[in-house]
Design a protein around this motif. Structure first.
Motif, PDB file in Angstrom:
ATOM      1  N   PRO A  13       0.883  -1.248  -0.084  1.00 43.42           N
ATOM      2  CA  PRO A  13      -0.076  -0.077  -0.101  1.00 43.42           C
ATOM      3  C   PRO A  13       0.750   1.417  -0.104  1.00 43.42           C
ATOM      4  O   PRO A  13       0.199   2.399  -0.318  1.00 43.42           O
ATOM      5  CB  PRO A  13      -0.912  -0.052   1.307  1.00 43.42           C
TER       6      PRO A  13
ATOM      7  N   ALA B 298      -1.187   2.667   4.729  1.00 48.05           N
ATOM      8  CA  ALA B 298      -1.312   3.744   3.837  1.00 48.05           C
ATOM      9  C   ALA B 298      -1.683   5.067   4.468  1.00 48.05           C
ATOM     10  O   ALA B 298      -0.976   6.066   4.698  1.00 48.05           O
ATOM     11  CB  ALA B 298      -2.200   3.708   2.651  1.00 48.05           C
ATOM     12  N   PRO B 299      -3.012   5.185   5.261  1.00 52.11           N
ATOM     13  CA  PRO B 299      -3.189   6.350   6.056  1.00 52.11           C
ATOM     14  C   PRO B 299      -2.365   6.576   7.073  1.00 52.11           C
ATOM     15  O   PRO B 299      -1.989   7.944   7.425  1.00 52.11           O
ATOM     16  CB  PRO B 299      -4.449   5.856   6.504  1.00 52.11           C
TER      17      PRO B 299
ATOM     18  N   GLU C 185       0.994   8.425   5.338  1.00 57.79           N
ATOM     19  CA  GLU C 185       0.465   9.755   5.039  1.00 57.79           C
ATOM     20  C   GLU C 185       0.563  10.633   6.212  1.00 57.79           C
ATOM     21  O   GLU C 185       0.917  11.999   6.117  1.00 57.79           O
ATOM     22  CB  GLU C 185      -0.731   9.974   4.419  1.00 57.79           C
TER      23      GLU C 185
ATOM     24  N   TRP D 278       6.199   6.641   6.607  1.00 60.72           N
ATOM     25  CA  TRP D 278       6.091   5.238   6.289  1.00 60.72           C
ATOM     26  C   TRP D 278       7.258   4.323   7.169  1.00 60.72           C
ATOM     27  O   TRP D 278       7.058   3.315   7.530  1.00 60.72           O
ATOM     28  CB  TRP D 278       6.414   4.532   4.957  1.00 60.72           C
TER      29      TRP D 278
ATOM     30  N   HIS E 120      -4.206   2.456  -8.033  1.00 62.01           N
ATOM     31  CA  HIS E 120      -4.157   4.036  -7.908  1.00 62.01           C
ATOM     32  C   HIS E 120      -3.779   4.872  -9.293  1.00 62.01           C
ATOM     33  O   HIS E 120      -4.160   5.867  -9.581  1.00 62.01           O
ATOM     34  CB  HIS E 120      -2.810   4.039  -7.033  1.00 62.01           C
TER      35      HIS E 120
ATOM     36  N   SER F  34      -6.972   7.165  -4.469  1.00 61.20           N
ATOM     37  CA  SER F  34      -5.822   7.405  -3.459  1.00 61.20           C
ATOM     38  C   SER F  34      -5.338   6.081  -2.930  1.00 61.20           C
ATOM     39  O   SER F  34      -5.709   5.060  -2.929  1.00 61.20           O
ATOM     40  CB  SER F  34      -6.566   8.246  -2.204  1.00 61.20           C
TER      41      SER F  34
ATOM     42  N   THR G 113      -4.983   5.400   0.163  1.00 62.74           N
ATOM     43  CA  THR G 113      -5.566   4.868   1.157  1.00 62.74           C
ATOM     44  C   THR G 113      -6.732   3.862   0.371  1.00 62.74           C
ATOM     45  O   THR G 113      -6.944   2.909   0.987  1.00 62.74           O
ATOM     46  CB  THR G 113      -6.231   6.074   2.127  1.00 62.74           C
ATOM     47  N   ASP G 114      -7.413   4.633  -0.408  1.00 66.69           N
ATOM     48  CA  ASP G 114      -8.698   3.703  -1.002  1.00 66.69           C
ATOM     49  C   ASP G 114      -8.252   2.602  -1.551  1.00 66.69           C
ATOM     50  O   ASP G 114      -8.689   1.395  -1.620  1.00 66.69           O
ATOM     51  CB  ASP G 114      -9.505   4.617  -1.839  1.00 66.69           C
TER      52      ASP G 114
END
Length: 408
Positions: free
Chosen positions: A36, A160-161, A164, A168, A243, A249, A251-252
């Motif tokens: 991710p 991922a969230p 951000e 990471w 992506h 995004s 995250t999604d």
């Protein structure tokens, strides 16, 4: 192998199952966490897709030379120490915060982390055979895989969230810290009996050779290699594919890919319960083995819609559904030979490591050349059908528990 004891002693087996489950969960947090956040890592290091793919493939690459030698430690090193070592090596990502300016250091941490899986997987077979009666082995094997699947699910959704928000490197370090905590917990509460070893090394070498070339061993490894490869590249590259293609995004995209292990949890629960109720193992390989390839193609071509979620769910279920049965087959065949069971697991890990290590960078390289991840991922979907082929060729599970293999 399993011996009855006092009620207090027998009750401790549930503690053992919980400790191993915690180890599996915490170790699995780091396994596919790179997928991710791959675009973030590529941007920070200014590397190519093929290079970034090494961060996932290196985990499986170290399985190739080390899995079988590690399994030879069974009977020569205590199971408690081996499992503790698995937890410690699994905590290597704890130092990821130091890899801000060095891709090579991050890759090295991932390699050390990769050693935790052959250590843990070759040790838990003999451990479970000590603590659990035969009828409970499918359940406890499924519980182990379920814990790992939960770890993968957790990291897939939150990597991922969190990355951000806090970076990471910090996220990967946190995952490594969880593994260190599970290792310390095992050190405090874990127990294992001593496995009697052979008198000398010479008696072990023929056993290793006999196990590696046995037909059943090769079929078990062949069965797992295809779905493992497909699951590995899916976790590594589907977030980037979605992506780039669906313009969603990170995250999604991570949430979409998170459907794979989330559905795998459901598949493992159902498979564990069903496997414990029957001596037949082949249907648990053949049925998901037929579906896995078709699902692998579907997740590549369907648009971002409800149909894509369904396809991802099916792929997640079938990529995990077969594991309780597959890992129980050696225990069914060799209930009094934990070293052979460990060697079979090691062979599975080693052969799976070949496929899992080369697939992510190859898919990344194909994407670099063609501008699309679809061709490489489609080829891996075809490989998923090795599960069905091996299931058809696998000899039936004996109706009585035996401790020999005449194949090979």
């Amino acid at each position: 192998m399993y011996e009855t004891g006092s009620q207090k002693t027998l009750g401790h087996r549930y503690v053992i199952a919980g400790l191993i489950g915690f180890l599996a969960y915490s170790s699995a947090l780091s396994m596919f966490a790179i997928g991710p956040i791959t675009p973030l890592i590529i941007a920070d290091y200014a590397i190519k897709n093929s290079t970034a793919g090494l961060l996932t493939s290196i985990i499986f690459f170290v399985h190739i030379p080390f899995a079988i030698p590690i399994s030879m430690l069974i009977g020569r090193m205590g199971l408690k120490k081996l499992i503790l070592l698995a937890g410690v090596t699994g905590s290597a990502p704890l130092l990821s915060f130091m890899a801000t300016d060095s891709f090579l250091f991050l890759l090295t941490l991932r390699a050390v982390y990769g050693l935790s899986f052959p250590i843990l997987l070759t040790a838990i077979g003999p451990l479970f055979m000590q603590w659990f009666p035969p009828k409970e082995l499918p359940l406890v094997n499924g519980g182990f895989m379920l814990s790992a699947c939960l770890g993968i699910t957790t990291s897939t959704f939150i990597a991922a969230p969190l990355s951000e928000a806090i970076g990471w490197e910090v996220v990967l370090s946190g995952f490594g810290g969880a593994s260190l905590l599970s290792a310390l917990t095992w050190l405090a509460f874990g127990k294992a009996q001593i496995i009697h070893r052979a008198n000398d090394t010479r008696s072990l070498i023929p056993l290793v050779w006999n196990v590696i070339r046995a037909r059943t061993t090769l079929l078990i490894a062949f069965a797992d290699a295809g779905p493992l490869t497909l699951l590995t590249v899916s976790a590594a590259w589907l977030p980037t594919l979605y992506h780039e293609v669906h313009e969603i995004s990170l995250t999604d995209a991570g949430v979409l890919t998170g459907v794979l292990p989330l559905a795998g949890i459901v598949g493992l629960v159902v498979a564990s319960l069903l496997t414990a109720r029957t001596r037949k193992r082949r249907p648990f390989l053949i049925i998901p083995g037929i579906l896995v390839g078709f699902a692998g193609f579907a997740v590549l071509v369907l648009p971002n819609s409800a149909a894509l979620y369904v396809a991802l769910a099916i792929l997640g279920v079938v990529c995990w559904f077969y594991l309780p049965a597959l890992f129980t087959i050696p225990m069914d065949m060799y209930p009094n030979d934990p070293r052979r069971v460990s060697l079979i697991s090691a062979t599975l890990i080693s052969i799976g490591g070949i496929a899992g290590s080369i697939a992510p960078p190859i898919v990344g390289a194909i994407a670099d050349l063609t501008g699309s991840f679809v061709p490489g991922l489609a080829a891996c979907a075809v490989l998923g059908w090795t599960l069905a082929i091996a299931g058809v060729l696998m000899p039936p599970t004996p109706t009585t528990r035996i401790a020999r293999d005449t194949s090979g």
